[in-house]
Motif scaffolding. Structure first.
Motif, PDB file in Angstrom:
ATOM      1  N   ILE A 153      32.659  34.837  34.976  1.00  0.00           N
ATOM      2  CA  ILE A 153      33.660  34.925  36.044  1.00  0.00           C
ATOM      3  C   ILE A 153      33.026  34.584  37.391  1.00  0.00           C
ATOM      4  O   ILE A 153      31.919  35.030  37.700  1.00  0.00           O
ATOM      5  CB  ILE A 153      34.286  36.332  36.093  1.00  0.00           C
ATOM      6  CG1 ILE A 153      34.983  36.648  34.754  1.00  0.00           C
ATOM      7  CG2 ILE A 153      35.293  36.440  37.244  1.00  0.00           C
ATOM      8  CD1 ILE A 153      35.559  38.041  34.679  1.00  0.00           C
ATOM      9  N   ALA A 154      33.755  33.791  38.184  1.00  0.00           N
ATOM     10  CA  ALA A 154      33.361  33.471  39.554  1.00  0.00           C
ATOM     11  C   ALA A 154      34.541  33.771  40.472  1.00  0.00           C
ATOM     12  O   ALA A 154      35.696  33.756  40.052  1.00  0.00           O
ATOM     13  CB  ALA A 154      32.949  32.012  39.677  1.00  0.00           C
ATOM     14  N   VAL A 155      34.232  34.024  41.740  1.00  0.00           N
ATOM     15  CA  VAL A 155      35.257  34.422  42.708  1.00  0.00           C
ATOM     16  C   VAL A 155      35.034  33.675  44.022  1.00  0.00           C
ATOM     17  O   VAL A 155      33.894  33.475  44.451  1.00  0.00           O
ATOM     18  CB  VAL A 155      35.202  35.950  42.976  1.00  0.00           C
ATOM     19  CG1 VAL A 155      36.227  36.351  44.038  1.00  0.00           C
ATOM     20  CG2 VAL A 155      35.425  36.733  41.694  1.00  0.00           C
ATOM     21  N   GLY A 156      36.130  33.278  44.666  1.00  0.00           N
ATOM     22  CA  GLY A 156      36.091  32.753  46.020  1.00  0.00           C
ATOM     23  C   GLY A 156      36.649  33.776  46.983  1.00  0.00           C
ATOM     24  O   GLY A 156      37.631  34.463  46.680  1.00  0.00           O
ATOM     25  N   ALA A 157      36.037  33.896  48.166  1.00  0.00           N
ATOM     26  CA  ALA A 157      36.411  34.967  49.097  1.00  0.00           C
ATOM     27  C   ALA A 157      36.250  34.503  50.544  1.00  0.00           C
ATOM     28  O   ALA A 157      36.060  33.319  50.822  1.00  0.00           O
ATOM     29  CB  ALA A 157      35.570  36.211  48.822  1.00  0.00           C
ATOM     30  N   GLU A 158      36.318  35.517  51.469  1.00  0.00           N
ATOM     31  CA  GLU A 158      36.245  35.287  52.918  1.00  0.00           C
ATOM     32  C   GLU A 158      37.265  34.218  53.331  1.00  0.00           C
ATOM     33  O   GLU A 158      36.974  33.226  54.000  1.00  0.00           O
ATOM     34  CB  GLU A 158      34.829  34.886  53.341  1.00  0.00           C
ATOM     35  CG  GLU A 158      34.564  34.869  54.836  1.00  0.00           C
ATOM     36  CD  GLU A 158      34.732  36.236  55.529  1.00  0.00           C
ATOM     37  OE1 GLU A 158      34.808  36.240  56.762  1.00  0.00           O
ATOM     38  OE2 GLU A 158      34.802  37.279  54.842  1.00  0.00           O
TER      39      GLU A 158
END
Length: 397
Positions: A100-105
């Motif tokens: 799993i990978a996540v994009g944020a900010e």
């Protein structure tokens, strides 16, 4: 089989020619009413029990709902001061459990300092909190997908909304990067396309399997400049223009006869669902069909065979942009063999789901794709179970 007997209707879409066509029947199950925005969904087996789970990137938390009872677990929370915005999940090493990978900010107004990309490392018990590893990034991280190369290796494709320093969708082109997996201390992200021909407002993209059955996967990208087809990683860089009409969502589908089509929502956060027949001409012409021009902030798109016809239908969702706007989800089906004419097969949700993201997957293994949606204004996650009965063969009892 003729599709001309499809008739618009609410929920079940009664058909004039019931002997030829199944009636779309979906049953809604709300699994969460406490989300903040529901930016991004992914479907994958998180815990290795051979069942598809639901992963959600919400504003401050990334969570997963475990099949078949949809118990909610927090993966990570408060990764950055601003919101999470996207998530990618896929089994990359063959152990039956998703990476799993996540994009944020997330801050689309800050095209200099916003954005973040994280890999999530699981504990032995995947229901417990995961550890986030921050990777390099470019501003306005917005969408991500795990993509397989011709040699069988994987990378994380990360698509920003804007180019660095853009103002009002104008300026340097978007940098689409691939992060090699496994990611090591010496790894660096690699450009996936040339920025010589700038692309802006790259809102979403779709993963395409190799048409010849090979390992390599390619991408369709929706941009301000139109739809772009992107070669698999490792091949010559370049984005092939398929049209010149701004789009925010894009998905490829297949007609019952085997021909491919492309579905779009135009423009970004737009009002119009359009279908392009394959091959798509760069000029607007007879290959384009306007299917629905009544959407208010179209923001969810998927293709799949919900009716069991041997080809894909199009699922479209919209979220509204002001109080009082109606929201919901519709399904459209091709009304002829060429995909020139499309008709409403059913309204899956009537004003209870302000779609922020939408996916199609078979969650219970019955061979019928279900719809999973997360609602921004409605603050809910809903499974729409596909209970469509297959068409009986002539003479069957």
């Amino acid at each position: 089989m003729s599709l001309r007997c499809l008739a618009p209707a609410l929920i079940f879409a009664p058909l004039l020619c019931a002997a030829e066509m199944p009636r779309l029947k979906m049953r809604a199950q709300t699994i969460d009413t406490t989300i903040q925005i529901g930016y991004g969904l992914a479907i994958a087996d998180v815990d290795g029990d051979q069942r598809n789970d639901i992963i959600l990137a919400d504003a401050k938390q990334v969570v997963w709902y475990r099949a078949p009872n949809w118990e909610k677990f927090i993966l990570v929370e408060n990764l950055t001061p601003k919101d999470n915005v996207c998530v990618a999940a896929r089994d990359l090493d063959g152990d039956g459990k998703a990476e799993i990978a996540v994009g944020a900010e997330w801050n689309p107004g800050d095209t200099i300092g916003s954005g973040a990309v994280f890999l999530l490392d699981p504990p032995a018990d995947r229901t417990q909190r995961w550890t986030a590893r921050k990777l390099p990034h470019v501003p306005t991280t917005h969408r991500m997908l795990w993509v397989r190369s011709a040699d069988g290796t994987f990378g994380l494709a990360v698509l920003p909304l804007h180019g660095r320093g853009n103002k009002n969708g104008v300026g340097d082109g978007v940098e689409l990067l691939r992060y090699p997996w496994p990611w090591r201390a010496t790894s660096v992200p690699e450009p996936m396309w040339s920025t010589a021909a700038p692309h802006h407002l790259t809102h979403n993209f779709d993963l395409l399997a190799d048409r010849n059955g090979g390992a390599a996967e390619s991408l369709l990208v929706a941009t301000k400049e139109g739809i772009r087809a992107l070669n698999p990683p490792g091949k010559s860089a370049g984005a092939t223009p398929l049209n010149a009409i701004a789009a925010g969502e894009v998905r490829r589908g297949t007609l019952p006869g085997g021909a491919n089509f492309i579905a779009t929502i135009e423009p970004m956060h737009g009002h119009e669902l359009a279908i392009y027949r394959d091959p798509v001409s760069p000029q607007t012409g007879t290959d384009r069909t306007s299917v629905d021009a009544t959407l208010t902030q179209g923001h969810g798109l998927a293709t799949g065979d919900l009716l069991g016809l041997g080809g894909d239908q199009v699922v479209v969702g919209w979220r509204g942009n002001k109080p009082g706007d109606k929201v919901g989800i519709k399904v459209y089906a091709a009304a002829d063999a060429t995909g020139t004419v499309w008709t409403l097969a059913g309204i899956v949700d009537d004003n209870k789901m302000a779609v922020e993201d939408l996916k199609i997957a078979d969650l219970n293994g019955d061979g019928r794709p279900d719809i999973i949606a997360a609602g921004r204004g409605t603050k809910n996650v809903v499974i729409y179970w596909n209970e469509t009965e297959p068409v009986k063969a002539p003479g069957a009892r």
